[in-house]
Design a protein around this motif. Structure first.
Motif, PDB file in Angstrom:
ATOM      1  N   ARG A 193      -0.316  -6.320  -3.496  1.00  0.00           N
ATOM      2  CA  ARG A 193      -1.340  -6.991  -2.677  1.00  0.00           C
ATOM      3  C   ARG A 193      -2.700  -6.873  -3.353  1.00  0.00           C
ATOM      4  O   ARG A 193      -3.604  -7.640  -3.021  1.00  0.00           O
ATOM      5  CB  ARG A 193      -1.407  -6.374  -1.280  1.00  0.00           C
TER       6      ARG A 193
ATOM      7  N   VAL B  48      -7.701   4.631   5.229  1.00  0.00           N
ATOM      8  CA  VAL B  48      -8.533   4.630   6.441  1.00  0.00           C
ATOM      9  C   VAL B  48      -9.874   5.268   6.102  1.00  0.00           C
ATOM     10  O   VAL B  48      -9.915   6.394   5.612  1.00  0.00           O
ATOM     11  CB  VAL B  48      -7.863   5.440   7.576  1.00  0.00           C
TER      12      VAL B  48
ATOM     13  N   TYR C  12       0.824  -1.212   0.000  1.00  0.00           N
ATOM     14  CA  TYR C  12       0.000   0.000   0.000  1.00  0.00           C
ATOM     15  C   TYR C  12       0.864   1.272   0.000  1.00  0.00           C
ATOM     16  O   TYR C  12       1.814   1.381   0.800  1.00  0.00           O
ATOM     17  CB  TYR C  12      -0.933   0.010   1.214  1.00  0.00           C
TER      18      TYR C  12
ATOM     19  N   PRO D  96      -7.351  -1.088   7.989  1.00  0.00           N
ATOM     20  CA  PRO D  96      -6.351  -0.152   7.490  1.00  0.00           C
ATOM     21  C   PRO D  96      -4.979  -0.332   8.159  1.00  0.00           C
ATOM     22  O   PRO D  96      -4.048   0.388   7.854  1.00  0.00           O
ATOM     23  CB  PRO D  96      -6.929   1.204   7.872  1.00  0.00           C
TER      24      PRO D  96
ATOM     25  N   ASN E  76      -2.780  -2.501   7.682  1.00  0.00           N
ATOM     26  CA  ASN E  76      -1.731  -2.861   6.709  1.00  0.00           C
ATOM     27  C   ASN E  76      -1.322  -1.694   5.815  1.00  0.00           C
ATOM     28  O   ASN E  76      -0.451  -1.844   4.962  1.00  0.00           O
ATOM     29  CB  ASN E  76      -2.189  -4.047   5.855  1.00  0.00           C
ATOM     30  N   GLY E  77      -1.953  -0.539   5.993  1.00  0.00           N
ATOM     31  CA  GLY E  77      -1.591   0.628   5.184  1.00  0.00           C
ATOM     32  C   GLY E  77      -2.664   0.983   4.176  1.00  0.00           C
ATOM     33  O   GLY E  77      -2.553   1.986   3.471  1.00  0.00           O
ATOM     34  N   ASP E  78      -3.714   0.179   4.101  1.00  0.00           N
ATOM     35  CA  ASP E  78      -4.823   0.505   3.203  1.00  0.00           C
ATOM     36  C   ASP E  78      -5.461   1.819   3.683  1.00  0.00           C
ATOM     37  O   ASP E  78      -5.263   2.233   4.832  1.00  0.00           O
ATOM     38  CB  ASP E  78      -5.848  -0.649   3.225  1.00  0.00           C
TER      39      ASP E  78
ATOM     40  N   ARG F 164       0.474   4.158   1.238  1.00  0.00           N
ATOM     41  CA  ARG F 164       0.585   4.834   2.541  1.00  0.00           C
ATOM     42  C   ARG F 164       1.655   4.162   3.396  1.00  0.00           C
ATOM     43  O   ARG F 164       2.459   4.828   4.051  1.00  0.00           O
ATOM     44  CB  ARG F 164      -0.789   4.765   3.254  1.00  0.00           C
ATOM     45  N   ALA F 165       1.700   2.836   3.361  1.00  0.00           N
ATOM     46  CA  ALA F 165       2.708   2.116   4.141  1.00  0.00           C
ATOM     47  C   ALA F 165       4.100   2.379   3.575  1.00  0.00           C
ATOM     48  O   ALA F 165       5.055   2.644   4.314  1.00  0.00           O
ATOM     49  CB  ALA F 165       2.404   0.610   4.130  1.00  0.00           C
TER      50      ALA F 165
END
Ligand code: SF4
Ligand code: SF4
Lengths: 133, 286
Positions: free
Chosen positions: A95, B187, A69, B181, B183-185, A71-72
């Motif tokens: 993913r 929010v 992702y 969220p 895992n970084g998905d 954001r990560a």
């Protein structure tokens, strides 16, 4: 300097979160294409190590990153003191995307920046009062 | 030695002038073997830029024929550049050569630790210090500007995302977690309001939740220890722990490895004091 985006592939070695068949197909197609690219075993581990390689990767051309992702990935780089150039980074999510889509995005000359805009580093973060005001 | 202080080895797969190119399938085989062992590899070429050199030792792999270049240093004279010939080396034997060079270069073997640790999304974080108060393992700290920071990544308990439940802003990610969220998905508002994202903070401050969970697990253990049928006891205990783990998202291994209640109380006090000091330092000076 050429503006052809660099390619970075993350193998997400120490977890099953990126489907094995997707990451393998992406790596295989990159190898078959003959393009130069960077491949790392696990961006998470590099971030935890504050690996200087992450800094180098952010300093060159625009970059396309095949990982997870956006954001990560943005904050993994920032945590290693290697903030990504937000306007020159495209993260392709292994993913969520098929291998074909990932490879098409990586090899395309067109860059579609998609890392969340906002703060660039932790030091832009507000003090508690500001945030709560 | 802290993770950040260990040196790593960078591998360059060279297929340009003076070397024979590998076939696509061989290239894939070499790369996937090296990545699987924790190495980072640059597949160099002239059509696209790759990352420049830094202070990491470099190993150049290639099919150099009889002309394998000698070990040298880069233009700064600081980085040693070694070469290994892939001529007559099957992809599965490349790793032995590379491991040998890694040892000589004094570089660390990566992959011995599952990289599980919190990553803070500073676009969301309000610097409230609740994560610092909550964590009993010293993962969090503050930087010079009193901003929350993940400092001791390798102290984090593998597969335990409990602190992400504590964060009122859903700002704590664990990229290797199974679901969003965390895992970084993205929010969503729904995520922020969802019951399971929230844990009663007042119960957490002071480490009460750990205390409570530990007591529950100890009670469960003593009850089961009276059981005659050891196998049944074991399965019951596992069920109980699984339930606890599911409700609080805390892995059974973490529950079982928690320190004594006194030690928990001491660490919780320490964490709370650290958080309070950071918050006090942020307060506007009047
Ligand atoms: S950045 Fe994402 S894809 Fe890469 S190792 Fe971490 S979780 Fe896996
Ligand atoms: S609990 Fe969340 S918002 Fe508060 S300091 Fe920690 S990461 Fe930031």
């Amino acid at each position: 300097m050429s503006q052809t985006p660099q390619i970075l592939y993350c193998h997400c070695n120490y977890a099953q979160v990126v489907p094995k068949e997707v990451k393998e197909a992406v790596l295989r197609k990159l190898c078959e294409s003959g393009v130069p690219f960077e491949a790392v075993a696990d961006l998470c581990e590099m971030s935890a190590r504050r690996d200087p390689a992450l800094q180098r990767l952010t300093q060159g051309n625009a970059i396309k990153i095949a990982a997870c992702y956006p954001r990560a990935v943005k904050w993994l780089f920032a945590a290693a003191n290697a903030p990504l150039p937000l306007d020159r980074t495209e993260v392709v999510n292994m993913r969520a995307e098929t291998a074909d889509n990932v490879v098409a995005s990586l090899l395309s000359m067109e860059l579609k920046p998609n890392v969340p805009t906002g703060k660039v580093t932790a030091s832009d973060a507000p003090a508690a009062e500001t945030a709560q005001a | 030695m802290a993770l950040a202080d260990q040196s790593t080895l960078r591998i360059v797969l060279y297929e340009g002038a003076g070397a024979t190119a590998l076939a696509g399938e061989e290239r894939f085989s070499v790369l996937s073997t090296l990545l699987g062992q924790g190495y980072a590899v640059t597949r160099a070429g002239s059509e696209r830029a790759v990352a420049p050199a830094d202070k990491s030792s470099v190993l150049v792999l290639g099919r150099f024929g009889a002309e394998k270049p000698e070990t040298t240093t880069d233009s700064s004279g600081q980085v040693s550049v070694r070469f290994e010939n892939l001529e007559d080396t099957a992809p599965e034997h490349v790793i032995a050569k590379v491991d040998g060079v890694r040892t000589t270069a004094g570089a660390v073997k990566q992959g011995d630790w599952k990289p599980w640790f919190p990553v803070i999304d500073y676009d969301r974080c309000t610097n409230c210090m609740q994560c610092l108060s909550f964590c009993l393992f010293g993962v969090y700290g503050v930087d010079g500007g009193q901003r929350i920071q993940v400092q001791n990544n390798d102290n984090c308990k593998t597969n335990c995302p409990a602190c992400s439940r504590v964060c009122p802003e859903a700002a704590i990610m664990f990229p290797k977690y199974k679901a969003g969220p965390i895992n970084g998905d993205v929010v969503s508002d729904k995520d922020l309001n969802r019951e399971k994202m929230k844990i009663d903070i007042s119960a957490l401050l002071g480490g009460d939740v750990y205390h409570m969970l530990r007591e529950r697990s100890e009670k469960a253990q003593s009850r089961f220890s009276k059981e005659r049928d050891a196998e049944k006891a074991l399965s019951e205990r596992q069920k109980c722990l699984v339930k606890l783990a599911q409700s609080g998202d805390i892995p059974a291994e973490v529950l079982m490895s928690l320190p004594s209640p006194d030690e928990i109380a001491r660490r919780a006090e320490e964490a709370k004091a650290k958080a309070n000091a950071a918050l006090a330092a942020q307060a506007p000076k009047t």
